[in-house]
Design an enzyme around this catalytic site. Structure first.
Site, mmCIF file in Angstrom:
data_model
loop_
_atom_site.group_PDB
_atom_site.id
_atom_site.type_symbol
_atom_site.label_atom_id
_atom_site.label_comp_id
_atom_site.label_asym_id
_atom_site.label_seq_id
_atom_site.Cartn_x
_atom_site.Cartn_y
_atom_site.Cartn_z
ATOM 1 N N HIS A 263 21.472 3.528 -107.433
ATOM 2 C CA HIS A 263 20.868 4.631 -106.654
ATOM 3 C C HIS A 263 20.980 4.230 -105.180
ATOM 4 C CE1 HIS A 263 18.408 7.967 -105.692
ATOM 5 N NE2 HIS A 263 17.213 7.554 -106.103
ATOM 6 N N HIS A 302 28.933 10.617 -108.994
ATOM 7 C CA HIS A 302 27.600 11.189 -108.830
ATOM 8 C C HIS A 302 27.269 12.030 -110.043
ATOM 9 C CE1 HIS A 302 24.203 13.237 -106.970
ATOM 10 N NE2 HIS A 302 24.189 12.235 -106.125
ATOM 11 N N ASP A 358 26.814 7.123 -100.194
ATOM 12 C CA ASP A 358 26.723 5.698 -99.889
ATOM 13 C C ASP A 358 28.053 5.043 -99.555
ATOM 14 O OD1 ASP A 358 24.005 5.378 -100.036
ATOM 15 O OD2 ASP A 358 24.022 5.227 -102.208
HETATM 16 N N1 ACO Z 1 33.485 3.527 -110.802
HETATM 17 C C1 ACO Z 1 34.221 3.563 -111.931
HETATM 18 N N2 ACO Z 1 33.979 4.375 -112.974
HETATM 19 C C2 ACO Z 1 32.913 5.187 -112.857
HETATM 20 C C3 ACO Z 1 32.104 5.227 -111.713
HETATM 21 C C4 ACO Z 1 32.414 4.351 -110.653
HETATM 22 N N3 ACO Z 1 31.683 4.340 -109.543
HETATM 23 N N4 ACO Z 1 31.125 6.142 -111.888
HETATM 24 C C5 ACO Z 1 31.313 6.654 -113.103
HETATM 25 N N5 ACO Z 1 32.415 6.087 -113.698
HETATM 26 C C6 ACO Z 1 32.979 6.426 -114.992
HETATM 27 C C7 ACO Z 1 32.171 5.855 -116.139
HETATM 28 O O1 ACO Z 1 32.598 4.561 -116.501
HETATM 29 C C8 ACO Z 1 32.398 6.874 -117.215
HETATM 30 O O2 ACO Z 1 33.672 6.666 -117.755
HETATM 31 P P1 ACO Z 1 33.921 6.864 -119.345
HETATM 32 O O3 ACO Z 1 33.710 8.344 -119.573
HETATM 33 O O4 ACO Z 1 35.300 6.396 -119.578
HETATM 34 O O5 ACO Z 1 32.884 6.030 -120.027
HETATM 35 C C9 ACO Z 1 32.448 8.199 -116.436
HETATM 36 O O6 ACO Z 1 32.925 7.837 -115.131
HETATM 37 C C10 ACO Z 1 31.113 8.905 -116.328
HETATM 38 O O7 ACO Z 1 30.199 7.969 -115.783
HETATM 39 P P2 ACO Z 1 28.640 7.963 -116.038
HETATM 40 O O8 ACO Z 1 28.115 6.573 -115.817
HETATM 41 O O9 ACO Z 1 28.346 8.618 -117.336
HETATM 42 O O10 ACO Z 1 28.153 8.911 -114.891
HETATM 43 P P3 ACO Z 1 26.665 9.102 -114.468
HETATM 44 O O11 ACO Z 1 26.522 10.490 -114.019
HETATM 45 O O12 ACO Z 1 25.747 8.622 -115.536
HETATM 46 O O13 ACO Z 1 26.494 8.054 -113.256
HETATM 47 C C11 ACO Z 1 26.421 7.120 -111.106
HETATM 48 C C12 ACO Z 1 26.417 8.417 -111.935
HETATM 49 C C13 ACO Z 1 25.275 6.212 -111.572
HETATM 50 C C14 ACO Z 1 26.191 7.473 -109.658
HETATM 51 C C15 ACO Z 1 27.776 6.421 -111.304
HETATM 52 O O14 ACO Z 1 28.827 7.251 -110.882
HETATM 53 C C16 ACO Z 1 27.830 5.074 -110.579
HETATM 54 O O15 ACO Z 1 27.374 4.067 -111.136
HETATM 55 N N6 ACO Z 1 28.401 5.044 -109.329
HETATM 56 C C17 ACO Z 1 28.452 3.827 -108.574
HETATM 57 C C18 ACO Z 1 27.096 3.560 -107.934
HETATM 58 C C19 ACO Z 1 26.812 4.510 -106.789
HETATM 59 O O16 ACO Z 1 27.647 4.745 -105.924
HETATM 60 N N7 ACO Z 1 25.578 5.030 -106.780
HETATM 61 C C20 ACO Z 1 25.112 5.911 -105.717
HETATM 62 C C21 ACO Z 1 24.940 7.304 -106.223
HETATM 63 S S1 ACO Z 1 24.417 8.372 -104.930
HETATM 64 C C22 ACO Z 1 22.798 7.973 -104.737
HETATM 65 O O17 ACO Z 1 22.091 7.590 -105.619
HETATM 66 C C23 ACO Z 1 22.292 8.109 -103.433
#
Ligand code: ACO
Length: 426
Positions: A263, A302, A358
């Site tokens: 987050h 996201h 971010d």
């Molecule tokens: N890098 C690589 N792969 C990713 C990323 C990433 N940053 N984000 C999602 N994926 C992939 C997952 O591995 C998954 O792949 P799969 O279908 O093969 O298993 C798919 O994309 C869907 O991902 P989820 O984790 O289900 O997506 P979710 O909506 O639950 O997560 C989140 C959202 C937590 C923001 C995620 O994208 C992440 O961890 N990003 C990196 C951390 C980040 O930048 N957080 C800031 C968010 S903005 C904020 O809070 C202000």
């Protein structure tokens, strides 16, 4: 004609028609038909916690509006304090209303000396400022016992003012302590953002003067981070608030959720990632590791935006001016290259992963001379207004206590076995 869905229980053949209102269906209709069958949605991906008129996000189109106003217009023309007013009261303030609001905030920026000296300065010398902020917010509730009276709108508003005003002071105090510098008292002649910069960076000069471009860049970042509907920390605020905890405890809980690297902690993690990558040539191998599931591309993806996060676009534009002033960071080139490679790669395209707020915010913070461990704190300062706007809205709508169900998948009933007779389980 009202749009609706019909659910049929195939065990009994009974059906229920539920109207679709504001894009949602009321679980009451479902419950009437299905009694003890629970809707399973472990990360609340398809669950609306309630109605809200604060922030609208249309993820597929990359739209973000506070109280109907597009984020792009607010970032260009507004100030954080005005946006905080908008989020809390629903309308942009008139000049008189704004003067009153600014005055209120300005006159609540001081924190109790005893609180700073005896509590905040008792942390280890190298304590992470986010850990200090989370604990300090919770501790502040002991200084304002009246805050427990959450039913009284006037009492509530007093705590809202205190929190918005004092969070920057506590944040700066945490930073100054961690680098062994003396605390800088708030300067009530400065605007909200300049005052925070003064408390962060003033050394021996009689009055701190910041470059207007620096002040404006931080103002924009504060506006962009002020609210974002039901994100993890805001939902935490609502859940804790639904138990009628006092607002200091509510904001402390929300702040703790924000601390996580998935987050608000992501901005800090982005910088660490960029430093690890280290050079342009390492971008492709790093992307290969991400695709192999070894790590995540921080600052990408996201839950709601399946398009470019509008805040990331605004930050990228604001970054240009800051880099002109501060000099271009070599990490920016790595970030730009990462973005270019990721946006052209099937892995990211098929999962609709784009830069989020971010991805570039940490780079600007760094150019503005903030230490990395302050990045998430810089997110928490403006988000305080958003958390409190949601908390107030929830209380005004007299919500019930948050209490989800679970789908129990553990053992069925079994008898207690005396310790001496037990065998190790697998
Ligand atoms: N890098 C690589 N792969 C990713 C990323 C990433 N940053 N984000 C999602 N994926 C992939 C997952 O591995 C998954 O792949 P799969 O279908 O093969 O298993 C798919 O994309 C869907 O991902 P989820 O984790 O289900 O997506 P979710 O909506 O639950 O997560 C989140 C959202 C937590 C923001 C995620 O994208 C992440 O961890 N990003 C990196 C951390 C980040 O930048 N957080 C800031 C968010 S903005 C904020 O809070 C202000």
């Amino acid at each position: 004609m009202t749009e609706s869905i019909t659910i049929t229980d195939n065990r009994t053949g009974e059906s229920v028609e539920i109207p679709i209102l504001n894009g949602g269906v009321d679980s009451g209709g479902w419950a009437k038909l299905l009694g003890n069958v629970w809707f399973s949605d472990d990360a609340f991906s398809h669950t609306a916690i309630g109605e809200s008129s604060i922030t609208q996000i249309v993820g597929a189109e990359g739209i973000l509006r506070y109280r109907g106003y597009p984020i792009e217009q607010l970032a260009l023309r507004s100030t954080y304090l005005e946006v905080a007013y908008l989020l809390l009261f629903g309308e942009l303030p008139t000049p008189d209303q704004f003067d009153g609001w600014r005055d209120e905030i300005t006159h609540h920026t001081y924190i109790h000396e005893n609180f700073r000296k005896r509590f905040m300065e008792s942390f280890r010398y190298d304590a992470h400022p986010m850990g200090v902020l989370v604990s300090s917010l919770a501790a502040l509730s002991t200084y304002y016992p009246e805050a427990k009276d959450i039913e009284d709108p006037e009492v509530r508003m007093r705590q809202i003012v205190r929190l918005i005003a004092k969070v920057p002071t506590m944040a700066a105090a945490a930073h100054r302590f961690s680098i062994g510098m003396p605390f800088v008292y708030p300067d009530n002649d400065l605007d909200f953002t300049s005052n925070f910069l003064s408390m962060m960076f003033r050394v021996a000069e009689p009055r701190y003067h910041c470059h207007p471009a620096v002040r404006r860049a931080l103002e924009i970042l504060f506006i962009l981070h002020a609210d974002h509907s039901q994100n993890c920390s805001t939902t935490t605020a609502r859940v804790v608030g639904s138990a009628h905890a006092d607002p200091y405890s509510v904001v402390a809980a929300a702040c703790a959720a924000l601390y996580g690297p998935r987050h608000g902690g992501a901005n800090e993690a982005v910088l660490a990632m960029l430093r690890d990558i280290g050079s342009y040539e390492n971008v492709d191998p790093f992307i290969a590791d991400v695709k192999a599931g070894k790590c995540r591309l921080m600052g990408f993806g996201h839950r709601v935006y399946k398009n470019y996060d509008p805040r990331a676009r605004i930050i990228k534009e604001a970054a240009d001016e800051v880099f002109q002033l501060a000099g271009r960071s070599p990490l920016l080139d790595i970030a730009l290259k990462l973005e270019e490679v990721a946006l052209a790669d099937e892995y990211f395209i098929s999962r609709r992963l784009y830069p989020n707020v971010d991805f570039y915010s940490g780079l600007i913070y760094e150019a503005l001379k903030f230490p990395t461990n302050m990045f998430t704190v810089l997110f928490a300062i403006p988000r305080t207004a958003g958390w409190l706007a949601h908390w107030s809205e929830m209380l005004e709508r007299s919500s019930r206590i948050s209490r989800p169900r679970q789908l129990y998948v553990g053992h069925p009933e079994r008898d207690y076995v005396p310790m001496a007779e037990r065998t190790p389980s697998a």
